[in-house]
Design an enzyme around this catalytic site. Sequence first.
Site, PDB file in Angstrom:
ATOM      1  N   LYS A  50       0.865  -1.184   0.000  1.00  0.00           N
ATOM      2  CA  LYS A  50       0.000   0.000   0.000  1.00  0.00           C
ATOM      3  C   LYS A  50       0.902   1.234   0.000  1.00  0.00           C
ATOM      4  O   LYS A  50       1.721   1.409   0.906  1.00  0.00           O
ATOM      5  CB  LYS A  50      -0.860  -0.062   1.259  1.00  0.00           C
TER       6      LYS A  50
HETATM    7  C1  E4P Z   1      -7.795   2.525   3.988  1.00  0.00           C
HETATM    8  O1  E4P Z   1      -7.229   1.588   3.511  1.00  0.00           O
HETATM    9  C2  E4P Z   1      -7.357   3.239   5.207  1.00  0.00           C
HETATM   10  O2  E4P Z   1      -6.669   2.347   6.063  1.00  0.00           O
HETATM   11  C3  E4P Z   1      -8.470   3.805   6.022  1.00  0.00           C
HETATM   12  O3  E4P Z   1      -9.713   3.565   5.513  1.00  0.00           O
HETATM   13  C4  E4P Z   1      -8.132   5.146   6.571  1.00  0.00           C
HETATM   14  O4  E4P Z   1      -9.232   5.881   6.879  1.00  0.00           O
HETATM   15  P1  E4P Z   1      -9.598   6.465   8.305  1.00  0.00           P
HETATM   16  O5  E4P Z   1      -8.352   6.486   9.161  1.00  0.00           O
HETATM   17  O6  E4P Z   1     -10.098   7.846   8.028  1.00  0.00           O
HETATM   18  O7  E4P Z   1     -10.641   5.563   8.843  1.00  0.00           O
END
Ligand code: E4P
Length: 226
Positions: A83
């Site tokens: 990622k």
């Molecule tokens: C996506 O892969 C991210 O890990 C995640 O959804 C981050 O979003 P948030 O921290 O705003 O929930």
Amino acid sequence: MKLFLDTADLDAIRRIKRLGMLDGVTTNPSHVSKTGLDPQELYPLICGEVDGPVSLETVGTDADQIFKEGLALAAVADNVVVKVPLLPEGLIAVRRLAGEGIATNVTVTFSANQAILAAKAGADYVSPFVGRLDGVGHDGMDLVRQIHQIYDNYDFKTQIITAAVRHPIHVLQAALAGSHICTMAPAVFDQLYEHPLTDSGIAQFLADWRKVPNQHPETAGVPAPM
Ligand code: E4P
């Protein structure tokens, strides 16, 4: 639509996995930090638990660094997806990782133009953060609809992971928008099956069943043999 958990909490992953419909997991540095565990120990455990892709995030800011991190993360298990945050340097690294046959997920995405760049870099997945857009007064799901249309127009193979999901309506909207995947916190996953009318309906059936004669604790609910 595939359902992913957005967490690094192993207990939560195991609990939801029991339902038999967990398609993958996405993690991020904040999730890992919350566990207090060493990623070197945690990552193989998560990857071993999940029958599907597991996104592990890089934290470097230049292409060489991200590429090296990506190679190391990909070596953790066969189901790792690297990622990479949407930085110009990240996109360079994504192309290089793709060239090595390593799956990538471009994350921290907030515009359709960024999603075009992610697809052109060869990313397997792109993660638009809908809840964070909603939080600053935009329509996060509109972004998912735009990306879906653009990817359709040009036959890009990159899959959309609707992310930063805050509630079950986001999951429903992601499915209606044609998102390939929706990743969510365990608490949101639980809300997919919870419904007060289901609870009261089942309670009523069980209460009525208790009034049926000839109940035996071991055969309750099972028709008696002929
Ligand atoms: C996506 O892969 C991210 O890990 C995640 O959804 C981050 O979003 P948030 O921290 O705003 O929930």
